[in-house]
Design a protein around this motif. Structure first.
Motif, PDB file in Angstrom:
ATOM      1  N   ILE A  86      86.523  -1.681 -43.816  1.00 26.14           N
ATOM      2  CA  ILE A  86      85.385  -2.542 -44.156  1.00 26.14           C
ATOM      3  C   ILE A  86      85.178  -2.520 -45.668  1.00 26.14           C
ATOM      4  O   ILE A  86      85.440  -1.524 -46.331  1.00 26.14           O
ATOM      5  CB  ILE A  86      84.114  -2.075 -43.398  1.00 26.14           C
ATOM      6  N   SER A  87      84.713  -3.665 -46.186  1.00 27.28           N
ATOM      7  CA  SER A  87      84.383  -3.739 -47.604  1.00 27.28           C
ATOM      8  C   SER A  87      82.934  -4.210 -47.700  1.00 27.28           C
ATOM      9  O   SER A  87      82.533  -5.124 -46.967  1.00 27.28           O
ATOM     10  CB  SER A  87      85.341  -4.740 -48.251  1.00 27.28           C
ATOM     11  N   LEU A  88      82.115  -3.577 -48.540  1.00 25.77           N
ATOM     12  CA  LEU A  88      80.704  -4.003 -48.643  1.00 25.77           C
ATOM     13  C   LEU A  88      80.168  -3.711 -50.043  1.00 25.77           C
ATOM     14  O   LEU A  88      80.686  -2.807 -50.722  1.00 25.77           O
ATOM     15  CB  LEU A  88      79.839  -3.326 -47.580  1.00 25.77           C
ATOM     16  N   ARG A 106      78.536  -5.755 -37.927  1.00 28.64           N
ATOM     17  CA  ARG A 106      79.025  -6.869 -37.090  1.00 28.64           C
ATOM     18  C   ARG A 106      80.529  -7.043 -37.285  1.00 28.64           C
ATOM     19  O   ARG A 106      81.258  -7.303 -36.337  1.00 28.64           O
ATOM     20  CB  ARG A 106      78.306  -8.161 -37.470  1.00 28.64           C
ATOM     21  N   GLU A 107      80.974  -6.906 -38.531  1.00 31.64           N
ATOM     22  CA  GLU A 107      82.411  -7.050 -38.796  1.00 31.64           C
ATOM     23  C   GLU A 107      83.216  -5.974 -38.066  1.00 31.64           C
ATOM     24  O   GLU A 107      84.344  -6.205 -37.650  1.00 31.64           O
ATOM     25  CB  GLU A 107      82.635  -6.937 -40.304  1.00 31.64           C
ATOM     26  N   LEU A 108      82.608  -4.802 -37.911  1.00 29.89           N
ATOM     27  CA  LEU A 108      83.290  -3.732 -37.166  1.00 29.89           C
ATOM     28  C   LEU A 108      83.214  -3.961 -35.659  1.00 29.89           C
ATOM     29  O   LEU A 108      83.840  -3.243 -34.884  1.00 29.89           O
ATOM     30  CB  LEU A 108      82.665  -2.364 -37.498  1.00 29.89           C
ATOM     31  N   GLY A 109      82.399  -4.949 -35.236  1.00 26.98           N
ATOM     32  CA  GLY A 109      82.307  -5.280 -33.810  1.00 26.98           C
ATOM     33  C   GLY A 109      80.942  -5.027 -33.199  1.00 26.98           C
ATOM     34  O   GLY A 109      80.784  -5.154 -31.982  1.00 26.98           O
ATOM     35  N   ASN A 132      75.859  -7.055 -41.619  1.00 28.80           N
ATOM     36  CA  ASN A 132      77.143  -7.769 -41.745  1.00 28.80           C
ATOM     37  C   ASN A 132      78.316  -6.822 -41.570  1.00 28.80           C
ATOM     38  O   ASN A 132      79.280  -7.129 -40.873  1.00 28.80           O
ATOM     39  CB  ASN A 132      77.266  -8.452 -43.117  1.00 28.80           C
ATOM     40  N   ALA A 133      78.222  -5.645 -42.201  1.00 31.93           N
ATOM     41  CA  ALA A 133      79.331  -4.682 -42.127  1.00 31.93           C
ATOM     42  C   ALA A 133      79.512  -4.213 -40.681  1.00 31.93           C
ATOM     43  O   ALA A 133      80.632  -4.177 -40.162  1.00 31.93           O
ATOM     44  CB  ALA A 133      79.064  -3.501 -43.048  1.00 31.93           C
ATOM     45  N   LYS A 157      87.194  -1.977 -35.113  1.00 32.68           N
ATOM     46  CA  LYS A 157      87.826  -2.115 -36.441  1.00 32.68           C
ATOM     47  C   LYS A 157      87.672  -0.843 -37.262  1.00 32.68           C
ATOM     48  O   LYS A 157      86.737  -0.066 -37.030  1.00 32.68           O
ATOM     49  CB  LYS A 157      87.174  -3.292 -37.167  1.00 32.68           C
TER      50      LYS A 157
END
Ligand SMILES: O=C(O)C1=C[C@@H](OP(=O)(O)O)[C@@H](O)[C@H](O)C1
Ligand SMILES: C=C(OP(=O)(O)O)C(=O)O
Length: 408
Positions: free
Chosen positions: A136-138, A107-110, A104-105, A133
């Motif tokens: 990030i928060s995880l 993917r959030e960064l691209g 997830n982390a 990006k």
């Protein structure tokens, strides 16, 4: 395969431990992301490091990292920023060890990552490219390896990375180990406060690097010394100030009558008569030492309450369940509380006759139970070859120390 292990009456020996797999696997990823000018020295010869070396050097489209958690998590981040499409997979157990927080982390960064069989678990298909990006928060409460993985790729991202961790942070010394190594290799990475980390976009520089011995592997020799009547064990390649969080083992074993004397690039373990009446300890920062202390304390008849064990459920096996079952065979009744505590207040049951310890594809089950034979006449261990995950020469080292190992 099953072996029977018998201990000598006294143990005076020098043991060359394997190199740290945690340091080896970080140094390999960092070196691969840098300019690889120098050869890394004294890398571990264990399975977990060998799979990492092959993954980085063989250029295969399908990478099998077998049972190596660090390799799975670190390579998932590494492949996300390295051109090409690869599949990364592992053992059946690896396919049950969660990876969703990291995916997830990323993917959030691209990053482009797909689950091939079950959502949230390996195997993964990863296509690497530039990530844009930088924030990030995880969650930090499942595995620190996700955080280490993200940190290590951060220096090569265009804007670096700011990470915020939520929840209770587990295995924090492993995050610190990552930061130490990154900074040694020329990156700029640090804690801003208890929950926030910042990595600058400053590339790695290769340096001459020598990997120190493995403190988690040392724990089994501390255990052998603590259980023996007479012992003095020299472990070369270990230092009082170590990057490894598991070096804490020396301090905890002091409570179980083992003194660590440092000098000339080695530590000598000597017995004392200062032994605690009980041991209560929070293993949140040293999860890999839990099995060593559960077995040692029970065999020394020292009641204990060990907390911070929540991550043990998702390691090579569910280590809490495995410990309860196998200690039960030896006549000790352990209690599990809230999935995160194991306690023993001296309760005993009948021993299983001719018991053989099952190892559940977990190297630490084999290594932590073998020293039982110092106290009991012998111990039988099933599938002893599991030790190769982190300590391939464990049985040879026991033989060197005078133990008898028979295949049956
Ligand atoms: O980063 C590392 O080298 C490791 C981190 C720990 O895992 P968790 O962070 O999942 O507890 C530890 O148990 C493992 O053996 C090695
Ligand atoms: C948990 C361990 O390893 P990993 O998570 O890297 O598979 C271990 O070595 O005890």
């Amino acid at each position: 395969m099953q072996i029977k292990v018998t201990a000598p009456a006294q143990i005076y020996t020098t043991i060359q431990l394997p190199s740290s797999k945690s340091i080896s696997n970080r140094a390999l990823i960092i070196n691969a992301l840098g300019n690889r000018t120098f050869q890394l020295e004294n890398l571990s010869d264990c399975d977990d490091t060998q799979v990492m070396i092959h993954a980085l050097n063989d250029g295969k489209n399908t990478i099998d990292i077998m049972a190596a958690g660090t390799a799975m998590r670190f390579l998932t981040a590494y492949l996300s920023v390295t051109p090409g499409t690869r599949i990364i997979t592992g053992t059946q157990r690896m396919q049950q060890r969660p990876i969703q927080v990291l995916v997830n982390a990323l993917r959030e960064l691209g990053a482009e990552i797909e689950y091939i069989i079950n959502d949230g678990y390996p195997p993964l298909r990863i296509t690497g490219h530039k990530l844009q990006k930088d924030t990030i928060s995880l969650p930090g409460n499942i595995s620190s390896q996700y955080i280490s993985a993200l940190l290590m790729i951060a220096p090569i991202l265009s804007n670096g990375l700011a990470l915020t961790l939520t929840g209770e942070i587990i295995s924090r010394p492993y995050i610190n180990l990552t930061l130490q190594l990154m900074n040694d290799f020329g990156a700029k990475a640090k804690w801003l406060n208890e929950y926030q980390l910042k990595v600058e976009p400053q590339p790695y520089q290769s340096i001459p690097f020598y990997v120190e011995s493995d403190w988690s592997a040392a724990s089994y020799w501390y255990q052998i010394a603590a259980l023996s009547n007479k012992a003095e064990i020299i472990l070369p390649g270990l230092f009082e100030t170590s990057y490894q969080g598991d070096s804490k083992v020396a301090e905890i074993f002091q409570l179980l009558g083992i003194e660590s004397i440092y000098g000339n690039k080695m530590v000598t373990l000597k017995k004392t008569d200062k032994i605690a009446e009980r041991l209560d300890y929070d293993f949140i920062n040293q999860p890999d030492l839990a099995q060593t202390f559960v077995v040692t304390c029970a065999l020394m008849n020292i009641p204990f309450r060990f907390s911070g064990l929540q991550s043990l459920k998702i390691k090579e096996t569910d280590r809490i369940t495995a410990l309860i079952k196998e200690m039960g065979k030896l006549g000790y009744i352990l209690h599990e509380i809230d999935d995160r505590i194991l306690s023993w207040e001296g309760e005993r049951c009948e021993m299983t006759a001719d018991a053989a310890i099952d190892t559940y594809e977990d190297h630490r089950m084999a290594m932590a139970f073998a020293p039982v034979c110092v106290v009991m006449p012998e111990i039988r261990i099933n599938n002893p070859q599991v030790v190769s995950k982190s300590y391939p020469y464990y049985w040879e080292d026991l033989k060197k120390a005078g133990f008898i190992i028979e295949e049956i």
